[in-house]
Design an enzyme around this catalytic site. Structure first.
Site, mmCIF file in Angstrom:
data_model
loop_
_atom_site.group_PDB
_atom_site.id
_atom_site.type_symbol
_atom_site.label_atom_id
_atom_site.label_comp_id
_atom_site.label_asym_id
_atom_site.label_seq_id
_atom_site.Cartn_x
_atom_site.Cartn_y
_atom_site.Cartn_z
ATOM 1 N N ASP A 134 73.243 30.024 22.203
ATOM 2 C CA ASP A 134 74.634 30.397 21.918
ATOM 3 C C ASP A 134 75.218 29.646 20.923
ATOM 4 O OD1 ASP A 134 74.993 28.316 23.748
ATOM 5 O OD2 ASP A 134 75.999 29.063 24.817
ATOM 6 N N GLU A 135 74.798 28.222 20.730
ATOM 7 C CA GLU A 135 75.650 27.644 19.647
ATOM 8 C C GLU A 135 75.867 28.126 18.055
ATOM 9 O OE1 GLU A 135 74.990 23.527 19.706
ATOM 10 O OE2 GLU A 135 74.535 23.306 21.980
ATOM 11 N N TYR A 158 72.165 20.986 14.058
ATOM 12 C CA TYR A 158 71.078 21.647 15.341
ATOM 13 C C TYR A 158 71.357 23.369 14.987
ATOM 14 C CZ TYR A 158 69.962 23.835 19.390
ATOM 15 O OH TYR A 158 69.424 24.722 20.376
ATOM 16 N N LYS A 162 69.298 26.818 13.657
ATOM 17 C CA LYS A 162 69.058 27.685 14.689
ATOM 18 C C LYS A 162 69.355 29.042 14.083
ATOM 19 C CE LYS A 162 66.898 27.565 18.066
ATOM 20 N NZ LYS A 162 65.507 27.669 18.293
HETATM 21 P P1 NAD Z 1 63.073 20.458 24.052
HETATM 22 O O1 NAD Z 1 63.475 19.574 22.959
HETATM 23 O O2 NAD Z 1 62.873 20.020 25.469
HETATM 24 O O3 NAD Z 1 61.495 20.980 23.760
HETATM 25 C C1 NAD Z 1 61.068 21.391 22.479
HETATM 26 C C2 NAD Z 1 59.577 21.439 22.437
HETATM 27 O O4 NAD Z 1 59.109 21.706 20.922
HETATM 28 C C3 NAD Z 1 58.888 20.029 22.435
HETATM 29 O O5 NAD Z 1 57.897 20.124 23.541
HETATM 30 C C4 NAD Z 1 58.417 19.573 21.375
HETATM 31 O O6 NAD Z 1 57.321 18.704 21.189
HETATM 32 C C5 NAD Z 1 58.126 20.677 20.689
HETATM 33 N N1 NAD Z 1 58.110 20.761 19.245
HETATM 34 C C6 NAD Z 1 59.211 20.242 18.324
HETATM 35 N N2 NAD Z 1 58.813 20.156 17.277
HETATM 36 C C7 NAD Z 1 57.664 20.687 16.941
HETATM 37 C C8 NAD Z 1 56.777 21.479 15.770
HETATM 38 N N3 NAD Z 1 57.407 21.043 14.596
HETATM 39 N N4 NAD Z 1 55.781 22.050 16.196
HETATM 40 C C9 NAD Z 1 55.497 22.282 17.610
HETATM 41 N N5 NAD Z 1 55.946 21.940 18.652
HETATM 42 C C10 NAD Z 1 57.193 20.954 18.592
HETATM 43 O O7 NAD Z 1 64.014 21.878 23.808
HETATM 44 P P2 NAD Z 1 64.307 22.869 25.087
HETATM 45 O O8 NAD Z 1 65.535 22.480 25.621
HETATM 46 O O9 NAD Z 1 63.205 23.219 25.974
HETATM 47 O O10 NAD Z 1 64.507 24.303 24.024
HETATM 48 C C11 NAD Z 1 63.641 25.194 23.739
HETATM 49 C C12 NAD Z 1 63.883 26.294 22.841
HETATM 50 O O11 NAD Z 1 65.035 26.743 23.594
HETATM 51 C C13 NAD Z 1 64.695 25.747 21.574
HETATM 52 O O12 NAD Z 1 64.313 26.475 20.552
HETATM 53 C C14 NAD Z 1 66.182 25.609 21.702
HETATM 54 O O13 NAD Z 1 66.768 25.887 20.437
HETATM 55 C C15 NAD Z 1 66.200 26.672 22.631
HETATM 56 N N6 NAD Z 1 67.549 26.730 23.490
HETATM 57 C C16 NAD Z 1 67.721 25.593 24.399
HETATM 58 C C17 NAD Z 1 68.865 25.664 25.264
HETATM 59 C C18 NAD Z 1 69.053 24.330 26.328
HETATM 60 O O14 NAD Z 1 70.113 24.440 26.878
HETATM 61 N N7 NAD Z 1 67.921 23.538 26.309
HETATM 62 C C19 NAD Z 1 69.618 26.824 25.332
HETATM 63 C C20 NAD Z 1 69.411 27.917 24.514
HETATM 64 C C21 NAD Z 1 68.270 27.753 23.773
HETATM 65 O O1 DAU Z 2 74.375 25.829 24.610
HETATM 66 C C1 DAU Z 2 72.978 25.877 24.100
HETATM 67 C C2 DAU Z 2 72.584 24.279 23.691
HETATM 68 O O2 DAU Z 2 72.763 23.587 25.025
HETATM 69 C C3 DAU Z 2 71.255 24.265 23.299
HETATM 70 O O3 DAU Z 2 71.022 25.013 22.185
HETATM 71 C C4 DAU Z 2 70.728 22.960 22.911
HETATM 72 O O4 DAU Z 2 69.569 22.705 22.585
HETATM 73 C C5 DAU Z 2 71.099 21.998 24.167
HETATM 74 O O5 DAU Z 2 70.809 20.543 23.872
HETATM 75 C C6 DAU Z 2 72.408 22.117 24.835
HETATM 76 O O6 DAU Z 2 73.605 21.689 23.722
HETATM 77 P P1 DAU Z 2 74.754 20.778 24.156
HETATM 78 O O7 DAU Z 2 75.190 19.865 22.961
HETATM 79 O O8 DAU Z 2 75.859 21.779 24.597
HETATM 80 O O9 DAU Z 2 74.291 19.860 25.228
HETATM 81 P P2 DAU Z 2 74.399 18.217 25.672
HETATM 82 O O10 DAU Z 2 73.508 18.081 26.898
HETATM 83 O O11 DAU Z 2 73.852 17.455 24.693
HETATM 84 O O12 DAU Z 2 75.850 17.982 25.819
HETATM 85 C C7 DAU Z 2 76.641 19.096 26.904
HETATM 86 C C8 DAU Z 2 78.097 18.702 26.643
HETATM 87 O O13 DAU Z 2 78.171 17.313 27.167
HETATM 88 C C9 DAU Z 2 78.555 18.557 25.205
HETATM 89 O O14 DAU Z 2 79.912 19.012 25.366
HETATM 90 C C10 DAU Z 2 78.604 17.143 24.929
HETATM 91 C C11 DAU Z 2 78.631 16.347 26.376
HETATM 92 N N1 DAU Z 2 78.084 15.334 26.456
HETATM 93 C C12 DAU Z 2 76.894 15.178 26.249
HETATM 94 C C13 DAU Z 2 76.229 14.037 26.322
HETATM 95 C C14 DAU Z 2 74.543 13.828 25.926
HETATM 96 C C15 DAU Z 2 78.873 14.078 27.163
HETATM 97 O O15 DAU Z 2 80.039 14.209 27.365
HETATM 98 N N2 DAU Z 2 78.133 12.739 27.283
HETATM 99 C C16 DAU Z 2 76.773 12.734 26.913
HETATM 100 O O16 DAU Z 2 76.203 11.553 27.062
#
Ligand code: NAD
Ligand code: DAU
Length: 352
Positions: A134-135, A158, A162
């Protein structure tokens, strides 16, 4: 059903693989480069099963991806591999451009060649699900929610990377007629979450009696979704979503960061006598550059078209998550040795 999952050693990818192998009985090929965020120990429950295979491949390596596709012959590709941490993207955007943009381009091109060579029935059944965030929509004010038609307005390296990959995926659908679907999800949380992200970082710092860093004044809002709800949504979208469409995924669980941190502290206070009250560890620190104020997802399309509903509320999901971290030192202790929770993504050294 044969599903190729990229990024399957990551947080969401491993939840998707556990769901596909253990709940659905699908055959899965996991392609992952195993960056710092990739952890095969998240997949011990499927390791050794004949329906699960792993290949250590960089998604930018076109020859290796093409060979994996022609050998495995997937019915679906679920593309999750990415650099995912906003704070890391601030001081190291190159890897985000390479993996998220060029890697997604490579995945699309390899899948297009593979799909075009399929027999007509297989070609019509093939799907490529591009998993995004959603970012890409930027930051909301006090009112409203992101819908599938909200204009893109990314703030961080980031989210910009995306957004670029989403545009590529949609262009491949329009120009080449490729059966691509895009999903945009809000913040996930749950087991196997790498401890650089807010929720696992706060849980582990609190357990170790370390400061709990809250960026800015803590009023930024995120819309939290339990990771297993996301995994089910992705499977459903890949199975029944309309080709060329976008689906937003979110659990209608908006919380300010400070409320999330306080809730974790309260749960730990109930579970652990040592360190009470954990709230005393909260420290307000310098804000993230370009920090988006608020995210909220309108998931009406996914709910009405495909009948998906989040099973976990934030209250049930966060309790399960805290309990999982208390029980799972075997998983997180090696990761904490590699990354100890130090602040990432500050433009001025020493601030915060
Ligand atoms: P993550 O960082 O936990 O995992 C990413 C994985 O991708 C890792 O296992 C890493 O080794 C692999 N990777 C990175 N670069 C690579 C490359 N060049 N080739 C092959 N593998 C590679 O991420 P996540 O939180 O599981 O997110 C997964 C997907 O979902 C991402 O596309 C992210 O943008 C999306 N997403 C994440 C969130 C969230 O809150 N975490 C929310 C919405 C969407
Ligand atoms: O919205 C979806 C996204 O959510 C995904 O696309 C990203 O991959 C995932 O990392 C996440 O992004 P955020 O930046 O929202 O997540 P993060 O956990 O880094 O931070 C969540 C919120 O907390 C954000 O407002 C920043 C704040 N934060 C984060 C950290 C690491 C703090 O206040 N303290 C911290 O130490």
């Amino acid at each position: 059903m044969r599903v190729l999952v990229t990024g399957g050693a990551g947080f969401i990818g491993s939840a998707v693989i556990r769901h596909l192998v253990l709940e659905k009985g699908y055959e899965v090929l996991n392609i992952d480069k195993l960056t710092y965020a990739g952890t095969l120990s998240s997949l011990t429950s499927v390791e050794g099963k004949p329906s699960y295979r792993f290949l250590k491949i960089d998604i930018c390596d076109a020859a290796a991806i093409a060979s994996a596709m022609s050998t495995f012959r997937p019915d679906r590709v679920m593309h999750l591999a990415a650099e995912s941490h906003v704070d890391r993207s601030i001081l190291g955007a190159r890897q985000f451009v390479e993996t998220n943009i060029l890697g997604s381009f490579t995945m699309l091109e390899c899948a297009r060649a593979y799909w075009q060579a399929l027999l007509p029935l297989d070609r019509s059944r093939f799907r490529f699900l591009h998993v995004s965030t959603d970012e890409v929509y930027g930051s909301l004010g006090a009112e409203g929610a992101f819908s599938e038609t909200t204009p893109y307005d990314p703030s961080s390296p980031y989210s910009a990377s995306k957004a670029a990959s989403d545009h590529l995926a949609k262009a491949w659908a329009r120009t080449y007629g490729m059966p691509v679907i895009v999903s945009n999800c809000s913040n996930n949380y749950g087991p196997y979450h790498f401890p650089e992200k807010l929720i696992p970082l706060i849980i582990l710092n609190a357990l170790e009696g370390k400061p709990l860093p809250v960026y800015g004044n803590g009023t930024n809002i995120r819309d939290w979704l339990y990771v297993e709800d996301h995994a089910r949504a992705l499977d459903l979208i890949a199975e029944r979503g309309r080709v060329g469409e976008t689906y937003n995924v979110g659990g209608r669980n908006e919380r300010s960061n400070i409320d999330v941190v306080r809730r974790i502290c309260a749960i730990l206070d109930d579970l652990q006598a040592i360190g009470r009250p954990h709230e005393n560890l909260i420290q307000y620190v310098a804000d993230r550059p370009g920090h988006d104020v608020r995210y909220a997802i309108d998931a009406t399309k996914l709910e009405t078209e495909l009948g998906w509903r989040a099973k976990e509320s934030f209250e049930t999901g966060i309790e399960k998550t805290v309990c999982w971290y208390l029980d799972s030192e075997w998983w997180w202790a090696p990761l904490r040795k590699g990354y100890d929770g130090r602040r990432l993504g500050l433009l001025k050294a020493g601030a915060g």
